[in-house]
Design an enzyme around this catalytic site. Structure first.
Site, short mmCIF file in Angstrom:
data_model
loop_
_atom_site.label_atom_id
_atom_site.label_comp_id
_atom_site.label_asym_id
_atom_site.label_seq_id
_atom_site.Cartn_x
_atom_site.Cartn_y
_atom_site.Cartn_z
N HIS A 38 2.23 -6.10 10.31
CA HIS A 38 1.02 -5.72 11.05
C HIS A 38 1.05 -6.19 12.50
O HIS A 38 1.68 -7.21 12.81
CB HIS A 38 -0.21 -6.32 10.37
CG HIS A 38 -0.79 -5.46 9.30
ND1 HIS A 38 -2.09 -5.00 9.32
CD2 HIS A 38 -0.24 -4.97 8.17
CE1 HIS A 38 -2.32 -4.27 8.25
NE2 HIS A 38 -1.21 -4.23 7.53
N GLU A 107 -0.55 2.95 9.75
CA GLU A 107 -1.99 2.96 10.00
C GLU A 107 -2.25 2.89 11.50
O GLU A 107 -1.54 2.20 12.23
CB GLU A 107 -2.69 1.77 9.32
CG GLU A 107 -2.46 1.66 7.84
CD GLU A 107 -1.36 0.66 7.50
OE1 GLU A 107 -0.85 -0.01 8.42
OE2 GLU A 107 -1.00 0.57 6.31
N ASN A 110 -2.30 -0.56 13.43
CA ASN A 110 -1.12 -1.21 13.98
C ASN A 110 -0.35 -0.36 14.99
O ASN A 110 0.27 -0.89 15.91
CB ASN A 110 -0.18 -1.58 12.84
CG ASN A 110 -0.85 -2.45 11.80
OD1 ASN A 110 -1.36 -3.51 12.13
ND2 ASN A 110 -0.87 -1.99 10.56
N SER A 173 1.06 8.13 -1.69
CA SER A 173 -0.37 8.22 -2.00
C SER A 173 -0.75 9.58 -2.55
O SER A 173 -1.87 9.77 -3.00
CB SER A 173 -1.21 7.92 -0.74
OG SER A 173 -0.91 8.85 0.29
N GLY A 174 0.17 10.55 -2.50
CA GLY A 174 -0.12 11.90 -2.96
C GLY A 174 1.16 12.66 -3.24
O GLY A 174 2.28 12.13 -3.13
N LYS A 194 -1.68 4.74 -10.37
CA LYS A 194 -1.91 6.12 -10.78
C LYS A 194 -0.63 6.68 -11.40
O LYS A 194 0.39 6.84 -10.72
CB LYS A 194 -2.32 6.97 -9.59
CG LYS A 194 -3.70 6.61 -9.02
CD LYS A 194 -4.06 7.52 -7.86
CE LYS A 194 -5.46 7.24 -7.34
NZ LYS A 194 -5.82 8.12 -6.20
#
Length: 321
Positions: A38, A107, A110, A173-174, A194
Site C-alpha cells: 500500500h 485500488e 494506492n 473477484s468475478g 465463494k
C-alpha cells in the site's frame, strides 16, 4: 489440510515491527506469510504505509523457512511491470525460493498518487493481463521488447534471475478475473470464500493450482476491546470490492463508513479469544476448496499476543479442519 498463513499488513505497522512480527510468526509455526503493498492505509486510524518491497527484502534475510508473498501488488500504475519483474526476481534470490508474486488490478487508494487517473474496471483487467505477459516474458530470460495497448518495454532483460521463475498469483473477484487467473496464473488469490470463483478458475485452467484466501481476525482477551479496535481500524472491509477499489484516500473511507456500527463488525470478523469463532471464520474457505488461508490480526500493536495465542491454541485447532 488447509495451510494457515500470517499477514504482514503494512497499513497498520512500521517496517521494523513488520519484520519482527513475521520472524515471530515463523517461530510460532505459521505455514506461510503474505504482505500487503500500500501507499496509503485504508483509514487514518491504522496509521502506516511503509514500502512493502523493502520490508519483504528485510524479511527474506531475517527468516529462513516461512514463504513470502505479495497480497497483492498492482503492476500497472504505480509500478511498471518491467520493474515489478526485476524486484520480484531479486526478492526470490534473497528468499532462496520462498517468494510468490501476488498480483491484482489495484485500488485507487494506492495508485492515484502518480496522477495518471484511475481507469474503469475492465481497462484495469486489460492492463493486468498485459502486465502479467510482460513479467512472464522477463522471467523467461533474454531481451524483451513490447509495444502493447497499455505498456512499452524497450530492450529489457533481468541480469539476476532465480533458476525457477517466480510463481505468479492473480487476485480474483468475478468471472473475467478468474479466467485470467486460470489461464496466466500459477495460483488464485481471493478475499471471499465463494465456491463459484474456484469453479471458474478451474474451468479456465486452474485445476490443481493453489488457491489462497484471507480472513481478518481480532484477538484480545477483552472482547469489547477487540470489537472496538476492529471497528476503528477495519470497518472499511465491509464496503465490498467495487466500492473499496474506487475510493481515493483514507478520508473517503472515513466518510463512506461513518454509519458502520460495531455490531456490524462482529458479524464478519471474529473478535475476542473464543477459538471456535476463529475456526468458524476459516471454515467456509476450507469447505469451498481453498488450500491456504492467511489470517490478518487487526491492530499493529497487538501482534505478539495473537502470535503467542496462535502457537498454543489457534493453529492446533485450525489444523483439525
Amino acid at each position: 489440510m488447509v495451510q494457515i498463513g500470517y499477514t504482514m499488513m503494512t497499513e497498520q505497522a512500521g517496517p521494523r515491527a513488520l519484520v519482527e512480527d513475521v520472524v515471530a510468526a515463523e517461530a510460532a509455526g505459521f505455514d506461510f506469510s503474505v504482505t500487503s503493498d500500500h501507499y496509503f492505509p485504508w483509514l487514518a486510524s491504522q496509521g502506516h504505509a511503509p514500502y512493502a518491497w523493502s520490508v519483504l527484502g528485510a524479511a527474506a534475510q531475517a527468516t529462513s523457512r516461512i514463504p513470502l508473498m505479495t497480497y497483492v501488488t498492482c503492476p500497472t500504475t504505480r509500478y511498471h511491470p518491467a520493474v515489478v519483474a526485476q524486484k520480484a526476481a531479486t526478492l526470490q534470490l534473497l528468499a532462496e525460493g520462498r517468494f510468490r508474486l501476488g498480483l491484482g488490478s489495484g485500488e485507487s487508494l494506492n495508485e492515484h498518487v502518480v496522477g495518471v487517473g484511475w481507469p474503469a474496471a475492465h481497462v484495469r483487467l486489460e492492463m493486468l493481463e498485459e502486465a502479467v505477459q510482460i513479467i512472464r516474458a522477463l522471467f523467461g530470460g533474454g531481451y524483451v521488447n513490447h509495444h502493447g495497448t497499455h505498456f512499452d518495454v524497450e530492450n529489457a532483460t533481468l541480469w539476476d534471475l532465480p533458476e525457477q521463475p517466480v510463481p505468479i498469483g492473480i487476485a480474483v473477484s468475478g468471472e473475467r478475473s478468474c479466467e485470467l487467473a486460470g489461464r496466466l496464473g500459477d495460483l488464485l488469490i481471493a478475499t471471499e470464500p465463494k465456491g463459484e470463483l474456484l469453479t471458474a478458475f478451474d474451468r479456465n485452467g486452474g485445476t490443481g493450482k493453489p488457491r489462497v484466501g484471507q480472513v481478518p481476525v481480532c484477538y484480545d482477551t477483552d472482547r469489547d476491546a477487540a470489537i472496538a479496535r476492529a471497528h476503528a481500524q477495519f470497518r472499511w472491509s465491509l464496503g465490498g470490492w467495487k466500492v473499496n477499489s474506487e475510493l481515493p484516500g483514507p478520508s473517503a473511507f472515513e466518510q463512506a463508513t461513518q454509519f458502520v456500527r460495531a455490531d456490524d463488525i462482529t458479524g464478519s470478523i471474529p473478535c475476542g479469544s473464543d477459538v471456535e469463532a476463529f475456526v468458524e471464520a476459516v471454515r467456509p474457505y476450507s469447505e469451498a476448496g481453498f488450500t491456504e488461508v492467511a489470517l490478518v490480526q487487526i491492530g499493529g500493536a497487538h501482534q505478539r499476543p495473537f502470535i503467542d495465542w496462535a502457537r498454543s491454541t489457534l493453529l492446533p485447532a485450525l489444523r483439525e479442519l
